[in-house]
Scaffold this motif. Structure first.
Motif, PDB file in Angstrom:
ATOM      1  N   GLU A  26       0.822  -1.213   0.000  1.00  0.00           N
ATOM      2  CA  GLU A  26       0.000   0.000   0.000  1.00  0.00           C
ATOM      3  C   GLU A  26       0.855   1.261   0.000  1.00  0.00           C
ATOM      4  O   GLU A  26       0.347   2.365   0.178  1.00  0.00           O
ATOM      5  CB  GLU A  26      -0.933   0.023   1.219  1.00  0.00           C
ATOM      6  CG  GLU A  26      -1.943  -1.097   1.260  1.00  0.00           C
ATOM      7  CD  GLU A  26      -1.354  -2.396   1.820  1.00  0.00           C
ATOM      8  OE1 GLU A  26      -0.373  -2.346   2.599  1.00  0.00           O
ATOM      9  OE2 GLU A  26      -1.858  -3.468   1.441  1.00  0.00           O
ATOM     10  N   LYS A  27       2.174   1.106  -0.186  1.00  0.00           N
ATOM     11  CA  LYS A  27       3.129   2.229  -0.211  1.00  0.00           C
ATOM     12  C   LYS A  27       3.167   2.965   1.131  1.00  0.00           C
ATOM     13  O   LYS A  27       3.274   4.183   1.192  1.00  0.00           O
ATOM     14  CB  LYS A  27       2.835   3.208  -1.361  1.00  0.00           C
ATOM     15  CG  LYS A  27       2.867   2.557  -2.722  1.00  0.00           C
ATOM     16  CD  LYS A  27       4.256   2.087  -3.043  1.00  0.00           C
ATOM     17  CE  LYS A  27       4.314   1.501  -4.450  1.00  0.00           C
ATOM     18  NZ  LYS A  27       5.281   0.447  -4.571  1.00  0.00           N
ATOM     19  N   LYS A  28       3.091   2.178   2.195  1.00  0.00           N
ATOM     20  CA  LYS A  28       3.264   2.712   3.532  1.00  0.00           C
ATOM     21  C   LYS A  28       4.571   2.178   4.099  1.00  0.00           C
ATOM     22  O   LYS A  28       5.107   1.173   3.623  1.00  0.00           O
ATOM     23  CB  LYS A  28       2.107   2.291   4.446  1.00  0.00           C
ATOM     24  CG  LYS A  28       0.786   2.934   4.078  1.00  0.00           C
ATOM     25  CD  LYS A  28      -0.300   2.543   5.057  1.00  0.00           C
ATOM     26  CE  LYS A  28      -1.597   3.260   4.726  1.00  0.00           C
ATOM     27  NZ  LYS A  28      -2.625   2.980   5.733  1.00  0.00           N
ATOM     28  N   ILE A  29       5.057   2.841   5.120  1.00  0.00           N
ATOM     29  CA  ILE A  29       6.240   2.377   5.828  1.00  0.00           C
ATOM     30  C   ILE A  29       5.766   1.641   7.079  1.00  0.00           C
ATOM     31  O   ILE A  29       5.072   2.210   7.925  1.00  0.00           O
ATOM     32  CB  ILE A  29       7.166   3.546   6.218  1.00  0.00           C
ATOM     33  CG1 ILE A  29       7.633   4.301   4.975  1.00  0.00           C
ATOM     34  CG2 ILE A  29       8.339   3.039   7.055  1.00  0.00           C
ATOM     35  CD1 ILE A  29       8.427   3.486   3.978  1.00  0.00           C
ATOM     36  N   SER A  30       6.120   0.389   7.164  1.00  0.00           N
ATOM     37  CA  SER A  30       5.890  -0.402   8.365  1.00  0.00           C
ATOM     38  C   SER A  30       7.232  -0.453   9.078  1.00  0.00           C
ATOM     39  O   SER A  30       8.214  -0.956   8.525  1.00  0.00           O
ATOM     40  CB  SER A  30       5.418  -1.811   7.983  1.00  0.00           C
ATOM     41  OG  SER A  30       5.294  -2.608   9.136  1.00  0.00           O
ATOM     42  N   ALA A  31       7.301   0.101  10.288  1.00  0.00           N
ATOM     43  CA  ALA A  31       8.606   0.266  10.929  1.00  0.00           C
ATOM     44  C   ALA A  31       8.519   0.101  12.436  1.00  0.00           C
ATOM     45  O   ALA A  31       7.446   0.200  13.037  1.00  0.00           O
ATOM     46  CB  ALA A  31       9.184   1.636  10.591  1.00  0.00           C
ATOM     47  N   ARG A  32       9.713  -0.106  13.016  1.00  0.00           N
ATOM     48  CA  ARG A  32       9.841  -0.233  14.473  1.00  0.00           C
ATOM     49  C   ARG A  32      11.170   0.375  14.895  1.00  0.00           C
ATOM     50  O   ARG A  32      12.216   0.047  14.342  1.00  0.00           O
ATOM     51  CB  ARG A  32       9.800  -1.696  14.876  1.00  0.00           C
ATOM     52  CG  ARG A  32       9.935  -1.943  16.370  1.00  0.00           C
ATOM     53  CD  ARG A  32       9.773  -3.447  16.666  1.00  0.00           C
ATOM     54  NE  ARG A  32       9.815  -3.706  18.079  1.00  0.00           N
ATOM     55  CZ  ARG A  32      10.898  -4.126  18.733  1.00  0.00           C
ATOM     56  NH1 ARG A  32      12.023  -4.341  18.082  1.00  0.00           N
ATOM     57  NH2 ARG A  32      10.847  -4.336  20.034  1.00  0.00           N
ATOM     58  N   ASP A 130       1.809   6.261   5.958  1.00  0.00           N
ATOM     59  CA  ASP A 130       2.359   6.853   4.728  1.00  0.00           C
ATOM     60  C   ASP A 130       2.806   8.293   4.962  1.00  0.00           C
ATOM     61  O   ASP A 130       3.387   8.921   4.086  1.00  0.00           O
ATOM     62  CB  ASP A 130       1.374   6.770   3.563  1.00  0.00           C
ATOM     63  CG  ASP A 130       0.066   7.504   3.817  1.00  0.00           C
ATOM     64  OD1 ASP A 130      -0.091   8.154   4.874  1.00  0.00           O
ATOM     65  OD2 ASP A 130      -0.822   7.416   2.947  1.00  0.00           O
ATOM     66  N   ASN A 131       2.560   8.811   6.188  1.00  0.00           N
ATOM     67  CA  ASN A 131       2.982  10.167   6.518  1.00  0.00           C
ATOM     68  C   ASN A 131       3.049  10.336   8.025  1.00  0.00           C
ATOM     69  O   ASN A 131       2.493   9.532   8.778  1.00  0.00           O
ATOM     70  CB  ASN A 131       2.024  11.204   5.895  1.00  0.00           C
ATOM     71  CG  ASN A 131       0.688  11.263   6.609  1.00  0.00           C
ATOM     72  OD1 ASN A 131       0.547  11.928   7.630  1.00  0.00           O
ATOM     73  ND2 ASN A 131      -0.311  10.551   6.077  1.00  0.00           N
ATOM     74  N   ILE A 132       3.746  11.380   8.431  1.00  0.00           N
ATOM     75  CA  ILE A 132       3.742  11.814   9.824  1.00  0.00           C
ATOM     76  C   ILE A 132       3.294  13.263   9.825  1.00  0.00           C
ATOM     77  O   ILE A 132       3.932  14.119   9.213  1.00  0.00           O
ATOM     78  CB  ILE A 132       5.135  11.692  10.474  1.00  0.00           C
ATOM     79  CG1 ILE A 132       5.597  10.234  10.513  1.00  0.00           C
ATOM     80  CG2 ILE A 132       5.113  12.278  11.898  1.00  0.00           C
ATOM     81  CD1 ILE A 132       7.022  10.041  11.010  1.00  0.00           C
ATOM     82  N   LYS A 133       2.165  13.498  10.435  1.00  0.00           N
ATOM     83  CA  LYS A 133       1.581  14.848  10.542  1.00  0.00           C
ATOM     84  C   LYS A 133       1.467  15.533   9.180  1.00  0.00           C
ATOM     85  O   LYS A 133       1.728  16.715   9.035  1.00  0.00           O
ATOM     86  CB  LYS A 133       2.371  15.697  11.534  1.00  0.00           C
ATOM     87  CG  LYS A 133       1.566  16.850  12.116  1.00  0.00           C
ATOM     88  CD  LYS A 133       2.278  17.497  13.264  1.00  0.00           C
ATOM     89  CE  LYS A 133       1.556  18.665  13.851  1.00  0.00           C
ATOM     90  NZ  LYS A 133       0.612  19.386  13.085  1.00  0.00           N
TER      91      LYS A 133
END
Length: 195
Positions: A26-32, A130-133
């Motif tokens: 989905e063109k998102k960043i999955s991160a930890r 997919d974004n931050i703020k």
């Protein structure tokens, strides 16, 4: 790295942290982001690239911030009887102290997929965004990021050496400290590099 395709070990002689990520269909960043420290606060987000941004791009940065309590006051810090929480913030351009930017954004919780975990030793934040703020990840390119954490108090205070600026080339699976990668060939060609 388990559930993630890539990992960047950000451990130095001053702190211990790792960043793991995948780019979703989905063109998102999955991160930890995992930090070896007590949970005073933990944050990461976009470096403010404005050349006039204070504190090396920290001021004005859009970040995710995890807190071990809520209802912050400059006098008493966080109310630790409240639940831990995570939200989106913009660090103030005028001042880096948390009292200047303590109000989170109001994105709908259904659109903000982020969690905080603390096991008594490690603190981590994970997200699928997919974004931050409102600032979008460049999933087909690279982003300049920052992280910081505090393991000492509940006043959302100074991070000491628990911080870094780093760059992630998302689909390439590469990450490095700073804004630009220093190539081995450049080090060899530069007599001042000591290589």
């Amino acid at each position: 790295s388990g559930d993630y395709d890539y990992m960047f070990n950000m451990t130095t002689d001053k702190t211990a942290a790792t960043f793991q990520w995948s780019v979703t269909d989905e063109k998102k960043i999955s991160a930890r982001l995992a930090f070896n420290g007590q949970f005073g606060w933990l944050s990461m987000g976009f470096l403010n690239l404005d050349p006039d941004a204070g504190h090396n791009g920290m001021n004005g940065a859009n970040v995710i911030l995890a807190l071990p309590g809520d209802k912050y006051t400059a006098k008493d810090g966080l109310d630790m009887s409240a639940d831990r929480n995570i939200g989106e913030y913009m660090i103030s351009n005028a001042g880096s102290s948390f009292r200047h930017w303590q109000t989170p954004s109001t994105r709908a919780s259904s659109d903000f997929d982020a969690q905080v975990e603390y096991d008594g030793c490690f603190t981590s934040i994970s997200y699928n965004l997919d974004n931050i703020k409102g600032e979008a990840f460049n999933v087909t390119g690279k982003d300049h990021l920052l992280w910081a954490g505090n393991s000492m108090d509940t006043y959302v205070g100074y991070h000491l050496r628990n911080r870094a600026i780093f760059t992630v080339e998302w689909t390439e699976g590469k990450a490095y400290f700073g804004r630009e990668e220093e190539l081995e060939e450049e080090k060899k060609d530069d007599p001042s590099s000591g290589a």
